[in-house]
Design a protein around this motif. Sequence first.
Motif, PDB file in Angstrom:
ATOM      1  N   ARG A 245       0.824  -1.214   0.000  1.00 39.74           N
ATOM      2  CA  ARG A 245       0.000   0.000   0.000  1.00 39.74           C
ATOM      3  C   ARG A 245       0.860   1.267   0.000  1.00 39.74           C
ATOM      4  O   ARG A 245       0.576   2.241   0.712  1.00 39.74           O
ATOM      5  N   ILE A 246       1.906   1.236  -0.796  1.00 31.52           N
ATOM      6  CA  ILE A 246       2.823   2.384  -0.866  1.00 31.52           C
ATOM      7  C   ILE A 246       2.226   3.455  -1.782  1.00 31.52           C
ATOM      8  O   ILE A 246       1.861   3.161  -2.924  1.00 31.52           O
ATOM      9  N   ALA A 247       2.119   4.655  -1.270  1.00 32.46           N
ATOM     10  CA  ALA A 247       1.516   5.731  -2.064  1.00 32.46           C
ATOM     11  C   ALA A 247       2.471   6.210  -3.154  1.00 32.46           C
ATOM     12  O   ALA A 247       3.678   6.343  -2.932  1.00 32.46           O
ATOM     13  N   LEU A 248       1.903   6.469  -4.330  1.00 34.57           N
ATOM     14  CA  LEU A 248       2.633   7.110  -5.432  1.00 34.57           C
ATOM     15  C   LEU A 248       2.004   8.481  -5.640  1.00 34.57           C
ATOM     16  O   LEU A 248       0.796   8.581  -5.860  1.00 34.57           O
ATOM     17  N   THR A 249       2.809   9.529  -5.573  1.00 34.39           N
ATOM     18  CA  THR A 249       2.276  10.871  -5.818  1.00 34.39           C
ATOM     19  C   THR A 249       2.501  11.206  -7.293  1.00 34.39           C
ATOM     20  O   THR A 249       3.553  11.680  -7.694  1.00 34.39           O
ATOM     21  N   LEU A 277      -2.909   0.058  -6.894  1.00 38.65           N
ATOM     22  CA  LEU A 277      -1.853   0.886  -6.307  1.00 38.65           C
ATOM     23  C   LEU A 277      -2.466   2.120  -5.643  1.00 38.65           C
ATOM     24  O   LEU A 277      -3.485   2.636  -6.092  1.00 38.65           O
ATOM     25  N   ARG A 278      -1.821   2.584  -4.584  1.00 38.76           N
ATOM     26  CA  ARG A 278      -2.317   3.761  -3.858  1.00 38.76           C
ATOM     27  C   ARG A 278      -1.848   5.022  -4.579  1.00 38.76           C
ATOM     28  O   ARG A 278      -0.911   5.714  -4.163  1.00 38.76           O
ATOM     29  N   VAL A 279      -2.521   5.324  -5.681  1.00 46.29           N
ATOM     30  CA  VAL A 279      -2.148   6.449  -6.535  1.00 46.29           C
ATOM     31  C   VAL A 279      -2.831   7.722  -6.040  1.00 46.29           C
ATOM     32  O   VAL A 279      -3.978   7.672  -5.590  1.00 46.29           O
ATOM     33  N   THR A 280      -2.120   8.852  -6.143  1.00 47.33           N
ATOM     34  CA  THR A 280      -2.727  10.154  -5.853  1.00 47.33           C
ATOM     35  C   THR A 280      -2.445  11.088  -7.035  1.00 47.33           C
ATOM     36  O   THR A 280      -1.526  10.845  -7.820  1.00 47.33           O
ATOM     37  N   VAL A 281      -3.244  12.152  -7.145  1.00 47.28           N
ATOM     38  CA  VAL A 281      -3.071  13.149  -8.219  1.00 47.28           C
ATOM     39  C   VAL A 281      -2.516  14.430  -7.599  1.00 47.28           C
ATOM     40  O   VAL A 281      -3.025  14.902  -6.577  1.00 47.28           O
ATOM     41  N   ASN A 282      -1.483  14.981  -8.234  1.00 49.77           N
ATOM     42  CA  ASN A 282      -0.776  16.151  -7.681  1.00 49.77           C
ATOM     43  C   ASN A 282      -0.328  17.075  -8.806  1.00 49.77           C
ATOM     44  O   ASN A 282      -0.368  16.705  -9.978  1.00 49.77           O
ATOM     45  N   SER A 283       0.164  18.263  -8.430  1.00 51.45           N
ATOM     46  CA  SER A 283       0.459  19.249  -9.485  1.00 51.45           C
ATOM     47  C   SER A 283       1.948  19.462  -9.772  1.00 51.45           C
ATOM     48  O   SER A 283       2.280  20.075 -10.774  1.00 51.45           O
ATOM     49  N   SER A 318      -5.282  10.270  -1.243  1.00 50.65           N
ATOM     50  CA  SER A 318      -4.450  11.437  -0.894  1.00 50.65           C
ATOM     51  C   SER A 318      -4.553  11.737   0.599  1.00 50.65           C
ATOM     52  O   SER A 318      -3.553  12.077   1.237  1.00 50.65           O
ATOM     53  N   LEU A 319      -5.742  11.605   1.154  1.00 49.11           N
ATOM     54  CA  LEU A 319      -5.918  11.870   2.587  1.00 49.11           C
ATOM     55  C   LEU A 319      -5.204  10.791   3.404  1.00 49.11           C
ATOM     56  O   LEU A 319      -4.502  11.083   4.377  1.00 49.11           O
ATOM     57  N   GLN A 320      -5.361   9.537   2.976  1.00 50.94           N
ATOM     58  CA  GLN A 320      -4.778   8.412   3.718  1.00 50.94           C
ATOM     59  C   GLN A 320      -3.249   8.437   3.686  1.00 50.94           C
ATOM     60  O   GLN A 320      -2.599   8.000   4.636  1.00 50.94           O
ATOM     61  N   ALA A 321      -2.688   8.900   2.564  1.00 59.35           N
ATOM     62  CA  ALA A 321      -1.230   8.868   2.395  1.00 59.35           C
ATOM     63  C   ALA A 321      -0.533  10.074   3.023  1.00 59.35           C
ATOM     64  O   ALA A 321       0.694  10.152   3.011  1.00 59.35           O
ATOM     65  N   TRP A 332     -11.430  14.263   7.738  1.00 61.63           N
ATOM     66  CA  TRP A 332     -11.428  14.557   6.293  1.00 61.63           C
ATOM     67  C   TRP A 332     -12.169  13.476   5.504  1.00 61.63           C
ATOM     68  O   TRP A 332     -12.834  13.778   4.515  1.00 61.63           O
ATOM     69  N   ARG A 333     -12.036  12.216   5.925  1.00 60.91           N
ATOM     70  CA  ARG A 333     -12.772  11.143   5.238  1.00 60.91           C
ATOM     71  C   ARG A 333     -14.275  11.386   5.352  1.00 60.91           C
ATOM     72  O   ARG A 333     -15.020  11.164   4.398  1.00 60.91           O
ATOM     73  N   GLU A 334     -14.700  11.863   6.512  1.00 63.28           N
ATOM     74  CA  GLU A 334     -16.134  12.161   6.679  1.00 63.28           C
ATOM     75  C   GLU A 334     -16.554  13.307   5.758  1.00 63.28           C
ATOM     76  O   GLU A 334     -17.618  13.256   5.146  1.00 63.28           O
ATOM     77  N   GLN A 335     -15.699  14.317   5.638  1.00 66.28           N
ATOM     78  CA  GLN A 335     -16.008  15.427   4.719  1.00 66.28           C
ATOM     79  C   GLN A 335     -16.084  14.923   3.278  1.00 66.28           C
ATOM     80  O   GLN A 335     -16.913  15.371   2.489  1.00 66.28           O
ATOM     81  N   LEU A 336     -15.202  13.996   2.956  1.00 70.50           N
ATOM     82  CA  LEU A 336     -15.194  13.439   1.600  1.00 70.50           C
ATOM     83  C   LEU A 336     -16.501  12.700   1.328  1.00 70.50           C
ATOM     84  O   LEU A 336     -17.144  12.907   0.278  1.00 70.50           O
TER      85      LEU A 336
END
Length: 359
Positions: A245-249, A277-283, A318-321, A332-336
């Motif tokens: 569960r390794i995050a990729l940014t 995969l624990r993918v996230t989206v970033n800028s 993104s929140l989890q990582a 934040w998960r609740e807000q999501l």
Amino acid sequence: MTPALTDTTLLALLRDMPKAELHVHIEGTLEPELIFALAERNQIELPYADVEALRRAYAFTDLQSFLDIYYAGASVLLHEQDFYDMARAYLARAVRDRVVHAEIFFDPQTHTARGVPMASVINGLYRACRDAERDWGISCALILCFLRHLSEEDAFQTLAQAMPLRDRFIGVGLDSSELGHPPEKFARVFAHCRELGLHLVAHAGEEGPAAYIWSALDTLQVERIDHGVQAQHDAALMQRLARERIALTVCPLSNQKLQVFPDLSQHNLPRMLEAGLRVTVNSDDPAYFGGYINDNFEQLFAVTGMGPAQAYRLARNSLQASFVGESRKHAWREQLDDCFVRHGFQDAIDTSEGAPILP
Ligand code: ADE
Ligand code: ZN
């Protein structure tokens, strides 16, 4: 030119969902207008006639062609207030994109090499973070990046200069020219940072081979991989990333602009997400690559056909990582989830963490 996202309900969801930005270089948020304003304030001569001429130079063929211009742009930063103004501008922009938490990279060696004191860099950025939390409620933290084209000795000296301000950054990263500068070049300094209790991340597998991702994990023992898109060439690595569960940014517009993929429609993010995969989206460097985090989401979704289920997974990842405590992640998960219900996409809510369970 990427077509716009025409599904307006999906567009509204992407814009409104709470998200964390885990891969943004603060020097890469310097918009041309701010570069010129700071150059004037600090009486620095730029080799470009005006903002438009500078923007025209943003035609990159690879990572190095970008880095040359990026380091030149950063040369207008001299005083603590300059770093403050840069970070304040980014954070104001991030709030508009519903970023609830940002972990921000900075490149101190780019500045200390020009005689800028380490304290000016860190204090300016840190004050902007605290003021943004107070004014807009966004949460933020700083990650000090070592430039990998420089020596490990230089990284050690940089760390020593930053240590009096240890409480102002949460971790260290590794960035700059990747090819020819494998993670293991920084094995000792990362081991030392681990002993200091700093979080560890590294750019790996942006242009460099999958072997650099193995090395970042095994030798540097990083907690997240920045980019990591070259993992697709190594099935065993893909399985490990999913299992652990390794995050990729991941930074789609950056990868498009630096020609890591020929076109956004051929980006491998949907396939990596599908593989668990624990993918996230970033800028990455939004001022240089044509968009902030929501532009990355919108343009990617416009060309890949991803929908609300993938949007939920990416925001939740993104929140989890992020490097915050469980109670804030829970809030934040609740807000999501509330956001997805409000937009009529409650069916997309999936708390399973997304990964197929692999042996
Ligand atoms: N520094 C700023 N942006 C970068 C990127 N995309 N890769 C490596 N180093 C960087
Ligand atoms: Zn980066």
